[in-house]
Design a protein around this motif. Structure first.
Motif, PDB file in Angstrom:
ATOM      1  N   UNK A  20      13.720  30.631  94.873  1.00  0.00           N
ATOM      2  CA  UNK A  20      12.300  30.902  94.676  1.00  0.00           C
ATOM      3  C   UNK A  20      12.090  32.177  93.870  1.00  0.00           C
ATOM      4  N   UNK A  21      12.910  33.212  94.165  1.00  0.00           N
ATOM      5  CA  UNK A  21      12.652  34.532  93.589  1.00  0.00           C
ATOM      6  C   UNK A  21      12.941  34.592  92.097  1.00  0.00           C
ATOM      7  N   UNK A  22      14.008  33.913  91.659  1.00  0.00           N
ATOM      8  CA  UNK A  22      14.389  34.053  90.260  1.00  0.00           C
ATOM      9  C   UNK A  22      13.278  33.658  89.291  1.00  0.00           C
ATOM     10  N   UNK A  23      12.675  32.469  89.481  1.00  0.00           N
ATOM     11  CA  UNK A  23      11.583  32.120  88.573  1.00  0.00           C
ATOM     12  C   UNK A  23      10.407  33.082  88.684  1.00  0.00           C
ATOM     13  N   UNK A  24      10.144  33.579  89.898  1.00  0.00           N
ATOM     14  CA  UNK A  24       9.017  34.484  90.081  1.00  0.00           C
ATOM     15  C   UNK A  24       9.226  35.768  89.290  1.00  0.00           C
ATOM     16  N   UNK A  25      10.448  36.303  89.331  1.00  0.00           N
ATOM     17  CA  UNK A  25      10.744  37.520  88.578  1.00  0.00           C
ATOM     18  C   UNK A  25      10.644  37.255  87.086  1.00  0.00           C
ATOM     19  N   UNK A  26      11.218  36.119  86.654  1.00  0.00           N
ATOM     20  CA  UNK A  26      11.173  35.787  85.236  1.00  0.00           C
ATOM     21  C   UNK A  26       9.733  35.665  84.737  1.00  0.00           C
ATOM     22  N   UNK A  27       8.903  35.025  85.553  1.00  0.00           N
ATOM     23  CA  UNK A  27       7.514  34.832  85.154  1.00  0.00           C
ATOM     24  C   UNK A  27       6.751  36.148  85.093  1.00  0.00           C
ATOM     25  N   UNK A  28       7.199  37.142  85.871  1.00  0.00           N
ATOM     26  CA  UNK A  28       6.484  38.414  85.893  1.00  0.00           C
ATOM     27  C   UNK A  28       6.876  39.321  84.735  1.00  0.00           C
ATOM     28  N   UNK A  29       7.798  38.881  83.884  1.00  0.00           N
ATOM     29  CA  UNK A  29       8.259  39.686  82.758  1.00  0.00           C
ATOM     30  C   UNK A  29       7.631  39.166  81.470  1.00  0.00           C
ATOM     31  N   UNK A  30       6.553  39.767  81.026  1.00  0.00           N
ATOM     32  CA  UNK A  30       5.907  39.297  79.795  1.00  0.00           C
ATOM     33  C   UNK A  30       6.771  39.589  78.580  1.00  0.00           C
ATOM     34  N   UNK A  31       6.582  38.828  77.530  1.00  0.00           N
ATOM     35  CA  UNK A  31       7.286  39.078  76.278  1.00  0.00           C
ATOM     36  C   UNK A  31       6.483  40.083  75.460  1.00  0.00           C
ATOM     37  N   UNK A  32       7.116  41.201  75.159  1.00  0.00           N
ATOM     38  CA  UNK A  32       6.461  42.273  74.413  1.00  0.00           C
ATOM     39  C   UNK A  32       7.306  42.660  73.212  1.00  0.00           C
ATOM     40  N   UNK A  33       6.640  42.982  72.124  1.00  0.00           N
ATOM     41  CA  UNK A  33       7.328  43.482  70.938  1.00  0.00           C
ATOM     42  C   UNK A  33       6.640  44.776  70.512  1.00  0.00           C
ATOM     43  N   UNK A  34       7.383  45.862  70.612  1.00  0.00           N
ATOM     44  CA  UNK A  34       6.871  47.184  70.255  1.00  0.00           C
ATOM     45  C   UNK A  34       7.562  47.681  68.990  1.00  0.00           C
ATOM     46  N   UNK A  61      18.330  45.020  79.027  1.00  0.00           N
ATOM     47  CA  UNK A  61      17.977  45.076  80.440  1.00  0.00           C
ATOM     48  C   UNK A  61      16.854  44.103  80.804  1.00  0.00           C
ATOM     49  N   UNK A  62      16.165  43.584  79.790  1.00  0.00           N
ATOM     50  CA  UNK A  62      15.039  42.683  80.072  1.00  0.00           C
ATOM     51  C   UNK A  62      15.257  41.294  79.487  1.00  0.00           C
ATOM     52  N   UNK A  63      16.496  40.968  79.189  1.00  0.00           N
ATOM     53  CA  UNK A  63      16.787  39.661  78.591  1.00  0.00           C
ATOM     54  C   UNK A  63      16.017  39.452  77.297  1.00  0.00           C
ATOM     55  N   UNK A  64      15.803  40.555  76.581  1.00  0.00           N
ATOM     56  CA  UNK A  64      15.081  40.557  75.310  1.00  0.00           C
ATOM     57  C   UNK A  64      13.620  40.122  75.426  1.00  0.00           C
ATOM     58  N   UNK A  65      13.106  40.213  76.622  1.00  0.00           N
ATOM     59  CA  UNK A  65      11.672  39.953  76.774  1.00  0.00           C
ATOM     60  C   UNK A  65      10.854  41.152  76.306  1.00  0.00           C
ATOM     61  N   UNK A  66      11.434  42.334  76.411  1.00  0.00           N
ATOM     62  CA  UNK A  66      10.783  43.552  75.931  1.00  0.00           C
ATOM     63  C   UNK A  66      11.617  44.058  74.763  1.00  0.00           C
ATOM     64  N   UNK A  67      11.145  43.807  73.551  1.00  0.00           N
ATOM     65  CA  UNK A  67      11.878  44.175  72.344  1.00  0.00           C
ATOM     66  C   UNK A  67      11.199  45.356  71.662  1.00  0.00           C
ATOM     67  N   UNK A  68      12.018  46.314  71.224  1.00  0.00           N
ATOM     68  CA  UNK A  68      11.513  47.481  70.516  1.00  0.00           C
ATOM     69  C   UNK A  68      12.244  47.578  69.178  1.00  0.00           C
ATOM     70  N   UNK A  69      11.502  47.509  68.094  1.00  0.00           N
ATOM     71  CA  UNK A  69      12.081  47.615  66.751  1.00  0.00           C
ATOM     72  C   UNK A  69      11.943  49.044  66.266  1.00  0.00           C
ATOM     73  N   UNK A  70      13.045  49.631  65.816  1.00  0.00           N
ATOM     74  CA  UNK A  70      13.034  51.041  65.392  1.00  0.00           C
ATOM     75  C   UNK A  70      12.867  51.152  63.873  1.00  0.00           C
ATOM     76  N   UNK A  71      12.145  52.182  63.477  1.00  0.00           N
ATOM     77  CA  UNK A  71      11.907  52.468  62.069  1.00  0.00           C
ATOM     78  C   UNK A  71      12.214  53.936  61.807  1.00  0.00           C
TER      79      UNK A  71
END
Length: 362
Positions: A20-34, A61-71
């Motif tokens: 039960x927990x795994x999908x719940x955690x996955x769903x709580x991680x939005x995909x973000x691109x900063x 650490x976020x399975x690439x759900x939170x991506x940060x592109x550096x410039x």
């Protein structure tokens, strides 16, 4: 309940919870691109590399759900406009040295280092455990940013000079590239401070637009080639005894982050911080030997210059504190913390390091 039945029940319970927990955690991680802009050229794999390491760690650490592109500096905004870009939302975050923005308010200098301030370890300890982070982030609120620790260079060098510095008189009229608040100290001694981003220093030094320049230390300085146009390499960089680098984050974007993303981002900053300190300790000794081998003249600042600089710095600190409540609050906190720290350091650390340095001459 029998032991066998207990194991079956608890085993099923754990398995069920995991299902039960795994999908719940996955769903709580939005995909973000900063986007993250830095104050550094790509060639500096320590400074810009620290920002890249931080961004990479967040992604992993976020399975690439939170991506940060550096410039790098100049790709989105110039290196000295990182704060503005983060503040107005052009980018979500930046990697920089806050003292670059002392012109907006001298209090920014404490986000990196203050002239004759603490060394690397004490500066970090103050930020993490001495109230520094809280004081600085309270100040940063009015600029719509918050900060995370994301690097430290260790004690820096005093810079590259075309001519020798034998007395305070030799500083008069000297066009010196020097970052942040320290330029105002040098101004008291007669120098003409210039604030330039890292990638702009060599051309200015080569053309004679400036007479001297400080940057970081042997590893980065060799990469930027300063030894080719200014042979005298002075130490120590009393304006940067242990300068912190930080990740500045747009406050609205930070507050909107899920708590676990905030935690991951902060820990990624600590990873970059620890890596950068180790990297400089590894790379600077070899780089200095290489610089000396090609004719660099390593020189200490004369004692008279050091004492005059210390006196001028303390006078300036007092002048600014008298008219700037934010500066005074942070300065009092940092000074009290570092004074206590140095009382301890001289008991064991300094004595031990001095002994080992004398017995490590090659």
């Amino acid at each position: 309940m029998k032991r066998r039945d207990f194991i079956k029940v608890t085993g099923l319970g754990v398995a069920g919870a995991a299902t039960v927990a795994a999908p719940a955690i996955a769903q709580s991680m939005p995909e973000l691109k900063w986007r993250l802009t830095t104050s550094w050229p790509k060639s500096l794999d320590t400074l810009h590399g620290g920002a890249e390491l931080m961004a990479k760690a967040v992604g992993e650490a976020t399975d690439n759900k939170f991506q940060i592109q550096t410039f790098a500096a100049g790709e989105i905004v110039p290196g000295l406009q990182v704060l503005d870009a983060v503040q107005n939302g052009t980018v979500e975050m930046g990697h920089t040295a806050p003292y670059y923005y002392f012109g907006k308010d001298p209090t920014f200098t404490f986000g990196s280092s203050v002239p004759f301030g603490p060394n690397m370890r004490l500066n970090q300890a103050w930020f993490m455990l001495g109230g520094g982070k809280e004081l600085l982030n309270e100040f940063y609120k009015s600029y719509n940013v918050t900060s995370l620790l994301a690097g430290n260079t260790g004690c820096q060098m005093g810079g590259w000079f075309r001519k020798e510095i034998n007395s305070v008189d030799d500083l008069k009229g000297l066009k010196f590239r020097i970052g942040g608040f320290a330029g105002r100290v040098m101004q008291k001694l007669g120098a003409v401070p210039q604030q330039l981003a890292g990638g702009d220093i060599y051309p200015a030094l080569e053309k004679g637009t400036i007479d001297a320049a400080e940057w970081v230390g042997p590893y980065d300085d060799e990469k930027l080639g300063f030894y080719k146009v200014a042979p005298n390499y002075y130490f120590p960089g009393w304006w940067e005894g242990g300068p912190m680098l930080v990740a500045l984050i747009n406050l609205d974007k930070w507050n909107a982050l899920p708590k676990h993303y905030q935690f991951v981002l902060e820990q990624a900053g600590h990873l970059a911080n620890n890596w950068m300190m180790a990297r400089y300790d590894q790379a600077n000794p070899l780089a200095l030997k290489k610089l000396l081998a090609v004719g660099t003249k390593l020189r200490p600042f004369p004692a008279t210059v050091m004492e005059a600089s210390f006196k001028a710095a303390k006078e300036l600190h007092a002048e600014v504190a008298a008219s700037n409540a934010n500066f005074k609050k942070v300065y009092d906190s940092l000074t009290s913390f570092s004074n206590n720290g140095y009382q301890w350091f001289q008991v064991a650390e300094v004595g031990y390091d001095n002994f080992m340095a004398r017995h490590s001459q090659v």
